[in-house]
Design a protein around this motif. Structure first.
Motif, PDB file in Angstrom:
ATOM      1  N   SER A  20       0.858  -1.170   0.000  1.00 45.74           N
ATOM      2  CA  SER A  20       0.000   0.000   0.000  1.00 45.74           C
ATOM      3  C   SER A  20       0.893   1.218   0.000  1.00 45.74           C
TER       4      SER A  20
ATOM      5  N   ALA B 230       0.697   7.321  -2.722  1.00 46.39           N
ATOM      6  CA  ALA B 230      -0.474   8.158  -2.563  1.00 46.39           C
ATOM      7  C   ALA B 230      -1.338   8.095  -3.794  1.00 46.39           C
ATOM      8  N   GLY B 231      -2.577   8.444  -3.604  1.00 50.45           N
ATOM      9  CA  GLY B 231      -3.493   8.586  -4.712  1.00 50.45           C
ATOM     10  C   GLY B 231      -4.375   9.761  -4.413  1.00 50.45           C
ATOM     11  N   SER B 232      -5.235  10.118  -5.322  1.00 53.08           N
ATOM     12  CA  SER B 232      -6.135  11.220  -5.081  1.00 53.08           C
ATOM     13  C   SER B 232      -7.544  10.684  -4.940  1.00 53.08           C
TER      14      SER B 232
ATOM     15  N   GLY C  56      -9.567   8.923   1.454  1.00 54.45           N
ATOM     16  CA  GLY C  56      -8.736   8.947   2.632  1.00 54.45           C
ATOM     17  C   GLY C  56      -9.459   9.501   3.826  1.00 54.45           C
TER      18      GLY C  56
ATOM     19  N   ASN D 106      -2.377   2.032  -5.209  1.00 51.68           N
ATOM     20  CA  ASN D 106      -2.361   3.483  -5.426  1.00 51.68           C
ATOM     21  C   ASN D 106      -3.361   3.894  -6.501  1.00 51.68           C
TER      22      ASN D 106
ATOM     23  N   VAL E 230      -7.205   4.063  -5.731  1.00 49.59           N
ATOM     24  CA  VAL E 230      -7.686   5.106  -4.814  1.00 49.59           C
ATOM     25  C   VAL E 230      -8.536   6.108  -5.590  1.00 49.59           C
TER      26      VAL E 230
ATOM     27  N   LEU F 163      -7.905   1.680   1.307  1.00 50.12           N
ATOM     28  CA  LEU F 163      -7.917   3.014   1.882  1.00 50.12           C
ATOM     29  C   LEU F 163      -9.347   3.533   1.973  1.00 50.12           C
TER      30      LEU F 163
ATOM     31  N   SER G 171     -11.723   5.578  -0.871  1.00 48.28           N
ATOM     32  CA  SER G 171     -11.161   5.316  -2.201  1.00 48.28           C
ATOM     33  C   SER G 171     -12.253   4.953  -3.192  1.00 48.28           C
TER      34      SER G 171
ATOM     35  N   TYR H 210       1.056  10.435   6.189  1.00 50.40           N
ATOM     36  CA  TYR H 210      -0.168  10.839   5.507  1.00 50.40           C
ATOM     37  C   TYR H 210      -0.069  12.277   5.022  1.00 50.40           C
TER      38      TYR H 210
ATOM     39  N   THR I 217      -4.395  10.801   2.053  1.00 50.14           N
ATOM     40  CA  THR I 217      -3.732   9.774   1.260  1.00 50.14           C
ATOM     41  C   THR I 217      -2.310   9.597   1.797  1.00 50.14           C
TER      42      THR I 217
END
Length: 278
Positions: free
Chosen positions: A5, A8-10, A13, A143, A146, A171, A174, A197, A202
Protein backbone atom coordinates in the motif's frame (compact mmCIF):
# COMPACT_ATOMS: atom_id res chain seq x y z
CA UNK A 1 9.62 -1.95 2.84
CA UNK A 2 6.60 -3.72 1.52
CA UNK A 3 4.84 -2.06 -1.35
CA UNK A 4 1.41 -3.43 -0.48
CA UNK A 5 0.00 0.00 0.00
CA UNK A 6 2.92 2.13 -0.73
CA UNK A 7 2.02 5.39 -2.30
CA UNK A 8 -0.47 8.16 -2.56
CA UNK A 9 -3.49 8.59 -4.71
CA UNK A 10 -6.13 11.22 -5.08
CA UNK A 11 -9.79 11.08 -4.19
CA UNK A 12 -10.11 9.48 -0.81
CA UNK A 13 -8.74 8.95 2.63
CA UNK A 14 -9.37 10.04 6.18
CA UNK A 15 -11.19 13.24 7.00
CA UNK A 16 -9.66 16.17 8.86
CA UNK A 17 -10.79 16.36 12.47
CA UNK A 18 -9.99 18.25 15.60
CA UNK A 19 -10.66 15.87 18.46
CA UNK A 20 -9.32 14.96 21.86
CA UNK A 21 -7.97 11.47 22.40
CA UNK A 22 -10.52 8.95 23.59
CA UNK A 23 -9.42 7.22 26.79
CA UNK A 24 -12.31 4.76 27.11
CA UNK A 25 -11.37 1.74 25.00
CA UNK A 26 -14.24 -0.48 26.10
CA UNK A 27 -15.20 -2.56 23.10
CA UNK A 28 -12.37 -1.20 20.92
CA UNK A 29 -10.65 -3.74 18.68
CA UNK A 30 -8.25 -3.59 15.74
CA UNK A 31 -6.98 -6.08 13.18
CA UNK A 32 -3.25 -6.26 12.43
CA UNK A 33 -2.39 -7.12 8.83
CA UNK A 34 0.96 -7.62 7.10
CA UNK A 35 2.10 -8.60 3.61
CA UNK A 36 3.59 -12.09 3.56
CA UNK A 37 4.91 -14.65 1.11
CA UNK A 38 6.86 -12.03 -0.79
CA UNK A 39 9.65 -14.30 -1.89
CA UNK A 40 10.25 -16.14 -5.13
CA UNK A 41 12.11 -19.40 -5.58
CA UNK A 42 15.21 -19.32 -3.38
CA UNK A 43 14.80 -15.62 -2.61
CA UNK A 44 12.95 -14.66 0.58
CA UNK A 45 11.96 -11.27 1.94
CA UNK A 46 9.60 -11.55 4.91
CA UNK A 47 9.88 -13.59 8.10
CA UNK A 48 6.50 -15.21 7.54
CA UNK A 49 6.49 -17.72 10.37
CA UNK A 50 7.40 -15.22 13.10
CA UNK A 51 5.05 -12.53 11.79
CA UNK A 52 2.18 -15.01 11.74
CA UNK A 53 2.62 -15.42 15.50
CA UNK A 54 1.72 -11.74 15.96
CA UNK A 55 -0.67 -10.57 13.24
CA UNK A 56 -4.33 -11.49 12.74
CA UNK A 57 -4.63 -11.14 8.93
CA UNK A 58 -2.04 -12.15 6.31
CA UNK A 59 -1.98 -10.50 2.89
CA UNK A 60 -0.41 -13.29 0.82
CA UNK A 61 1.38 -12.47 -2.44
CA UNK A 62 -0.25 -14.40 -5.30
CA UNK A 63 2.61 -14.67 -7.78
CA UNK A 64 2.28 -11.47 -9.80
CA UNK A 65 4.53 -9.13 -7.80
CA UNK A 66 6.11 -11.84 -5.62
CA UNK A 67 5.32 -15.32 -4.36
CA UNK A 68 5.18 -18.68 -6.06
CA UNK A 69 3.23 -21.90 -5.63
CA UNK A 70 5.50 -23.38 -2.97
CA UNK A 71 5.55 -20.14 -1.00
CA UNK A 72 1.78 -19.70 -1.16
CA UNK A 73 1.22 -23.26 0.01
CA UNK A 74 3.66 -22.88 2.90
CA UNK A 75 2.27 -19.54 4.09
CA UNK A 76 -1.32 -20.78 3.96
CA UNK A 77 -0.42 -23.83 6.04
CA UNK A 78 1.41 -21.69 8.58
CA UNK A 79 -1.47 -19.20 8.74
CA UNK A 80 -3.95 -21.96 9.53
CA UNK A 81 -1.64 -23.29 12.27
CA UNK A 82 -1.58 -19.81 13.84
CA UNK A 83 -5.31 -19.14 13.29
CA UNK A 84 -4.52 -16.15 11.07
CA UNK A 85 -6.95 -15.04 8.37
CA UNK A 86 -5.71 -15.47 4.76
CA UNK A 87 -6.12 -12.62 2.28
CA UNK A 88 -5.18 -12.43 -1.41
CA UNK A 89 -2.77 -9.59 -2.14
CA UNK A 90 -3.37 -8.98 -5.83
CA UNK A 91 -1.10 -6.95 -8.07
CA UNK A 92 -0.24 -5.87 -11.56
CA UNK A 93 1.85 -8.51 -13.35
CA UNK A 94 5.23 -7.05 -12.42
CA UNK A 95 7.71 -9.45 -10.82
CA UNK A 96 10.69 -7.39 -11.97
CA UNK A 97 9.35 -4.21 -10.39
CA UNK A 98 7.81 -5.85 -7.31
CA UNK A 99 4.43 -4.51 -8.38
CA UNK A 100 5.44 -0.94 -7.68
CA UNK A 101 5.62 0.36 -11.26
CA UNK A 102 2.66 2.22 -12.73
CA UNK A 103 1.05 0.23 -15.51
CA UNK A 104 -1.79 0.74 -17.96
CA UNK A 105 -3.64 -2.56 -18.05
CA UNK A 106 -6.94 -2.90 -19.95
CA UNK A 107 -9.86 -3.30 -17.57
CA UNK A 108 -10.94 -6.71 -18.86
CA UNK A 109 -7.39 -8.02 -18.59
CA UNK A 110 -6.97 -6.67 -15.07
CA UNK A 111 -10.25 -8.22 -13.93
CA UNK A 112 -9.19 -11.61 -15.27
CA UNK A 113 -5.75 -11.36 -13.64
CA UNK A 114 -7.22 -10.38 -10.27
CA UNK A 115 -9.55 -13.40 -10.42
CA UNK A 116 -6.63 -15.61 -11.48
CA UNK A 117 -4.57 -14.57 -8.46
CA UNK A 118 -7.42 -15.09 -5.99
CA UNK A 119 -8.12 -18.49 -7.51
CA UNK A 120 -4.50 -19.57 -7.23
CA UNK A 121 -4.34 -18.69 -3.55
CA UNK A 122 -7.73 -20.28 -2.87
CA UNK A 123 -6.37 -23.67 -3.93
CA UNK A 124 -3.68 -23.54 -1.26
CA UNK A 125 -5.94 -21.99 1.38
CA UNK A 126 -8.43 -24.85 0.91
CA UNK A 127 -5.66 -27.43 1.01
CA UNK A 128 -4.64 -26.02 4.38
CA UNK A 129 -8.22 -26.17 5.66
CA UNK A 130 -9.20 -22.53 5.21
CA UNK A 131 -10.50 -20.15 2.54
CA UNK A 132 -9.37 -16.83 1.11
CA UNK A 133 -11.16 -14.39 3.41
CA UNK A 134 -10.53 -11.01 1.75
CA UNK A 135 -8.69 -9.20 -1.05
CA UNK A 136 -6.17 -6.36 -0.86
CA UNK A 137 -4.43 -4.71 -3.84
CA UNK A 138 -0.66 -4.25 -3.71
CA UNK A 139 1.69 -1.42 -4.60
CA UNK A 140 0.97 0.48 -7.79
CA UNK A 141 -2.44 -1.15 -8.11
CA UNK A 142 -3.36 -0.07 -4.57
CA UNK A 143 -2.36 3.48 -5.43
CA UNK A 144 -4.20 3.49 -8.75
CA UNK A 145 -7.56 2.34 -7.41
CA UNK A 146 -7.69 5.11 -4.81
CA UNK A 147 -8.77 7.51 -7.55
CA UNK A 148 -9.10 5.60 -10.84
CA UNK A 149 -12.71 4.54 -11.42
CA UNK A 150 -12.01 2.17 -14.31
CA UNK A 151 -9.22 0.27 -12.60
CA UNK A 152 -11.20 0.14 -9.35
CA UNK A 153 -14.17 -1.38 -11.15
CA UNK A 154 -11.87 -3.91 -12.81
CA UNK A 155 -10.54 -5.06 -9.45
CA UNK A 156 -14.08 -5.43 -8.13
CA UNK A 157 -15.06 -7.38 -11.25
CA UNK A 158 -12.09 -9.66 -10.65
CA UNK A 159 -13.23 -10.31 -7.08
CA UNK A 160 -16.71 -11.19 -8.35
CA UNK A 161 -15.26 -13.43 -11.07
CA UNK A 162 -13.39 -15.36 -8.38
CA UNK A 163 -16.76 -16.51 -7.15
CA UNK A 164 -17.55 -15.01 -3.79
CA UNK A 165 -18.51 -11.80 -1.94
CA UNK A 166 -15.04 -11.30 -0.50
CA UNK A 167 -14.38 -8.19 1.62
CA UNK A 168 -12.07 -5.63 0.01
CA UNK A 169 -9.35 -4.17 2.24
CA UNK A 170 -8.15 -0.70 1.26
CA UNK A 171 -7.92 3.01 1.88
CA UNK A 172 -11.14 4.54 3.25
CA UNK A 173 -12.80 6.93 0.84
CA UNK A 174 -11.16 5.32 -2.20
CA UNK A 175 -12.86 4.63 -5.53
CA UNK A 176 -12.13 0.96 -4.89
CA UNK A 177 -14.31 0.98 -1.80
CA UNK A 178 -17.05 2.96 -3.53
CA UNK A 179 -17.14 0.48 -6.43
CA UNK A 180 -17.07 -2.48 -4.07
CA UNK A 181 -20.05 -1.14 -2.13
CA UNK A 182 -21.96 -0.58 -5.39
CA UNK A 183 -21.31 -4.22 -6.29
CA UNK A 184 -22.47 -5.47 -2.90
CA UNK A 185 -19.03 -6.38 -1.57
CA UNK A 186 -18.08 -5.69 2.05
CA UNK A 187 -15.28 -3.14 2.52
CA UNK A 188 -12.68 -2.92 5.29
CA UNK A 189 -10.86 0.35 5.94
CA UNK A 190 -7.20 0.18 6.87
CA UNK A 191 -4.64 2.59 8.26
CA UNK A 192 -0.83 2.66 8.20
CA UNK A 193 1.23 3.23 11.32
CA UNK A 194 4.56 3.33 9.49
CA UNK A 195 3.57 5.56 6.57
CA UNK A 196 3.19 9.34 6.49
CA UNK A 197 -0.17 10.84 5.51
CA UNK A 198 -0.83 13.91 3.41
CA UNK A 199 -3.30 16.59 4.54
CA UNK A 200 -6.05 15.00 2.38
CA UNK A 201 -5.64 11.59 4.00
CA UNK A 202 -3.73 9.77 1.26
CA UNK A 203 -0.26 8.32 1.76
CA UNK A 204 2.83 10.41 1.08
CA UNK A 205 4.43 8.96 -2.11
CA UNK A 206 7.37 6.66 -1.48
CA UNK A 207 9.63 8.80 -3.59
CA UNK A 208 9.65 11.42 -0.84
CA UNK A 209 12.11 11.13 2.02
CA UNK A 210 9.38 11.49 4.66
CA UNK A 211 7.11 8.78 3.24
CA UNK A 212 8.21 6.02 5.60
CA UNK A 213 8.35 6.39 9.37
CA UNK A 214 11.39 4.55 10.70
CA UNK A 215 11.36 5.42 14.41
CA UNK A 216 9.85 2.43 16.28
CA UNK A 217 8.56 4.51 19.20
CA UNK A 218 6.68 6.78 16.80
CA UNK A 219 5.15 3.81 14.97
CA UNK A 220 4.00 2.27 18.24
CA UNK A 221 2.35 5.46 19.50
CA UNK A 222 0.73 6.15 16.13
CA UNK A 223 -0.71 2.64 16.21
CA UNK A 224 -2.25 3.29 19.61
CA UNK A 225 -3.72 6.63 18.50
CA UNK A 226 -5.22 5.04 15.40
CA UNK A 227 -6.87 2.30 17.44
CA UNK A 228 -7.88 4.31 20.50
CA UNK A 229 -8.79 7.79 19.26
CA UNK A 230 -9.05 6.90 15.54
CA UNK A 231 -6.74 9.75 14.59
CA UNK A 232 -3.35 10.32 13.01
CA UNK A 233 -1.24 13.43 12.51
CA UNK A 234 -0.42 14.20 8.88
CA UNK A 235 3.08 15.17 7.74
CA UNK A 236 2.03 18.84 7.88
CA UNK A 237 0.60 18.63 11.39
CA UNK A 238 -3.13 18.25 10.71
CA UNK A 239 -5.17 15.81 12.79
CA UNK A 240 -7.00 13.33 10.56
CA UNK A 241 -9.72 10.82 11.35
CA UNK A 242 -8.71 7.24 10.56
CA UNK A 243 -11.68 5.09 11.50
CA UNK A 244 -10.06 1.92 10.28
CA UNK A 245 -10.79 -1.68 11.21
CA UNK A 246 -7.33 -2.92 10.23
CA UNK A 247 -3.84 -1.62 10.83
CA UNK A 248 -1.09 -2.44 8.31
CA UNK A 249 2.49 -3.04 9.40
CA UNK A 250 4.97 -3.78 6.63
CA UNK A 251 6.67 -7.14 6.94
CA UNK A 252 9.85 -6.31 5.05
CA UNK A 253 10.88 -3.41 7.25
CA UNK A 254 14.12 -4.18 9.12
CA UNK A 255 13.14 -5.40 12.58
CA UNK A 256 9.52 -5.82 11.49
CA UNK A 257 8.77 -8.78 13.77
CA UNK A 258 9.99 -7.02 16.90
CA UNK A 259 8.18 -3.82 15.92
CA UNK A 260 4.92 -5.66 15.28
CA UNK A 261 5.22 -7.38 18.63
CA UNK A 262 5.76 -4.02 20.33
CA UNK A 263 2.71 -2.58 18.59
CA UNK A 264 0.51 -5.49 19.60
CA UNK A 265 1.77 -5.42 23.19
CA UNK A 266 1.16 -1.66 23.47
CA UNK A 267 -2.36 -2.00 22.12
CA UNK A 268 -3.22 -4.81 24.48
CA UNK A 269 -1.70 -3.00 27.46
CA UNK A 270 -4.02 -0.07 26.66
CA UNK A 271 -7.05 -2.35 26.61
CA UNK A 272 -7.46 -2.60 22.84
CA UNK A 273 -8.41 -6.07 21.60
CA UNK A 274 -6.26 -7.29 18.73
CA UNK A 275 -8.41 -9.56 16.57
CA UNK A 276 -9.37 -10.18 12.96
CA UNK A 277 -11.87 -7.72 11.53
CA UNK A 278 -15.50 -8.77 11.27
Amino acid sequence: MNGGSDGAGSGGGPERVASEETTDVTGVSIDLNADLGEGFGRWTLTDDERLLSVITSANVACGFHAGDAVTMRRVCALAVEQDVRIGAQVSYRDLAGFGRRAMDVPADELAAEVAYQIGALEVFARAAGARVAYVKPHGALYNRVVGDEEQARAVVEGVLLAGGPLPVLGLPGSRLHACAVEAGLPVVAEAFADRAYTADGTLVPRGRESAVIHDPDTVVERSLAMARSRTVTSHCGRTLSVRAASLCLHGDTPGSVELTRRVRARLEEAGVRVEAFT
